[in-house]
Design a protein around this motif. Structure first.
Motif, short mmCIF file in Angstrom:
data_model
loop_
_atom_site.label_atom_id
_atom_site.label_comp_id
_atom_site.label_asym_id
_atom_site.label_seq_id
_atom_site.Cartn_x
_atom_site.Cartn_y
_atom_site.Cartn_z
N GLN A 8 0.88 -1.17 0.00
CA GLN A 8 0.00 0.00 0.00
C GLN A 8 0.92 1.22 0.00
O GLN A 8 1.71 1.39 0.93
CB GLN A 8 -0.89 0.03 1.24
CG GLN A 8 -1.83 -1.14 1.32
CD GLN A 8 -2.79 -1.00 2.47
OE1 GLN A 8 -3.91 -0.55 2.27
NE2 GLN A 8 -2.37 -1.34 3.66
N ILE A 9 0.81 2.00 -1.05
CA ILE A 9 1.67 3.18 -1.20
C ILE A 9 0.76 4.40 -1.28
O ILE A 9 -0.14 4.44 -2.12
CB ILE A 9 2.53 3.07 -2.48
CG1 ILE A 9 3.33 1.76 -2.48
CG2 ILE A 9 3.43 4.28 -2.62
CD1 ILE A 9 3.98 1.44 -3.80
N LEU A 10 0.99 5.36 -0.43
CA LEU A 10 0.23 6.60 -0.46
C LEU A 10 1.13 7.70 -1.01
O LEU A 10 2.24 7.91 -0.52
CB LEU A 10 -0.26 6.97 0.95
CG LEU A 10 -1.15 8.21 1.05
CD1 LEU A 10 -2.46 8.01 0.29
CD2 LEU A 10 -1.42 8.54 2.51
N VAL A 11 0.64 8.36 -2.06
CA VAL A 11 1.41 9.45 -2.68
C VAL A 11 0.62 10.75 -2.64
O VAL A 11 -0.61 10.74 -2.63
CB VAL A 11 1.79 9.11 -4.14
CG1 VAL A 11 2.71 7.91 -4.21
CG2 VAL A 11 0.56 8.89 -5.00
N ARG A 12 1.35 11.85 -2.60
CA ARG A 12 0.73 13.17 -2.65
C ARG A 12 0.49 13.51 -4.11
O ARG A 12 1.42 13.55 -4.91
CB ARG A 12 1.66 14.21 -2.01
CG ARG A 12 1.00 15.50 -1.68
CD ARG A 12 1.90 16.42 -0.85
NE ARG A 12 2.29 15.79 0.42
CZ ARG A 12 3.52 15.38 0.71
NH1 ARG A 12 4.50 15.50 -0.17
NH2 ARG A 12 3.80 14.82 1.88
N GLY A 13 -0.76 13.69 -4.48
CA GLY A 13 -1.14 13.96 -5.86
C GLY A 13 -2.27 13.03 -6.27
O GLY A 13 -2.37 11.92 -5.75
N GLN A 14 -3.10 13.48 -7.17
CA GLN A 14 -4.25 12.69 -7.62
C GLN A 14 -3.92 11.97 -8.92
O GLN A 14 -3.45 12.59 -9.87
CB GLN A 14 -5.45 13.62 -7.85
CG GLN A 14 -5.94 14.30 -6.58
CD GLN A 14 -7.01 13.49 -5.89
OE1 GLN A 14 -7.90 12.98 -6.52
NE2 GLN A 14 -6.92 13.40 -4.57
N LEU A 15 -4.15 10.68 -8.92
CA LEU A 15 -4.02 9.87 -10.14
C LEU A 15 -5.39 9.31 -10.49
O LEU A 15 -6.09 8.79 -9.64
CB LEU A 15 -3.05 8.71 -9.91
CG LEU A 15 -1.59 9.05 -9.74
CD1 LEU A 15 -0.81 7.81 -9.33
CD2 LEU A 15 -1.03 9.62 -11.02
N THR A 36 -3.31 9.80 -3.34
CA THR A 36 -3.77 8.59 -4.03
C THR A 36 -3.14 7.37 -3.37
O THR A 36 -1.93 7.35 -3.11
CB THR A 36 -3.37 8.61 -5.51
OG1 THR A 36 -3.93 9.76 -6.14
CG2 THR A 36 -3.86 7.36 -6.24
N TRP A 37 -3.97 6.37 -3.08
CA TRP A 37 -3.48 5.06 -2.64
C TRP A 37 -3.18 4.22 -3.87
O TRP A 37 -3.99 4.14 -4.79
CB TRP A 37 -4.52 4.33 -1.80
CG TRP A 37 -4.60 4.79 -0.40
CD1 TRP A 37 -5.58 5.56 0.15
CD2 TRP A 37 -3.68 4.52 0.65
NE1 TRP A 37 -5.32 5.78 1.49
CE2 TRP A 37 -4.15 5.16 1.82
CE3 TRP A 37 -2.48 3.80 0.72
CZ2 TRP A 37 -3.47 5.09 3.03
CZ3 TRP A 37 -1.81 3.74 1.93
CH2 TRP A 37 -2.31 4.38 3.07
N ILE A 38 -2.03 3.59 -3.89
CA ILE A 38 -1.64 2.62 -4.92
C ILE A 38 -1.49 1.30 -4.18
O ILE A 38 -0.65 1.17 -3.29
CB ILE A 38 -0.32 3.02 -5.60
CG1 ILE A 38 -0.44 4.43 -6.20
CG2 ILE A 38 0.08 2.00 -6.66
CD1 ILE A 38 0.87 5.00 -6.69
#
Length: 83
Positions: A8-15, A36-38
Motif C-alpha cells: 500500500q503506497i500513499l502518494v501526494r497527488g491525484q491519479l 492517491t493510494w496505490i
C-alpha cells in the motif's frame, strides 16, 4: 511456492484510475485530501523499485509505504492471499 508482496503506497497527488496500467495494474484510489493510494501485489524488490521510480518520475511525493510478504500455495489462504 510463489512469494508475492502486497503493498500500500500513499502518494501526494491525484491519479486517475486510467493510470492503473502504467502502475502494473495496481488499484488506484484517490483520497479527498489530494492523495492517491496505490495498492496491489509486487513480484519482487526489482518490481517495487520500478514502481517507486515511476512515482519519482511523475514528481509525486511519497507519503507512506507499507507491505507484507504473502506466500501463495502454502495452504493458509485468507482473503485470497496467503500470509
Amino acid at each position: 511456492m510463489e512469494k508475492l508482496s502486497y503493498y500500500q503506497i500513499l502518494v501526494r497527488g491525484q491519479l486517475r484510475p486510467e493510470w492503473s496500467g502504467w502502475f502494473d495494474e495496481m488499484d488506484l484510489e484517490a483520497t479527498p485530501d489530494g492523495c492517491t493510494w496505490i495498492r496491489g501485489t509486487v513480484a519482487d524488490q526489482a518490481a517495487l523499485h520500478g514502481l517507486l521510480a515511476k512515482i519519482r518520475d511523475l514528481n509525486l511525493g511519497l507519503v507512506s509505504l507499507s507491505g507484507e510478504v504473502a506466500v501463495k500455495g502454502s495452504g493458509r489462504e485468507e482473503d485470497g492471499i496467503t500470509r
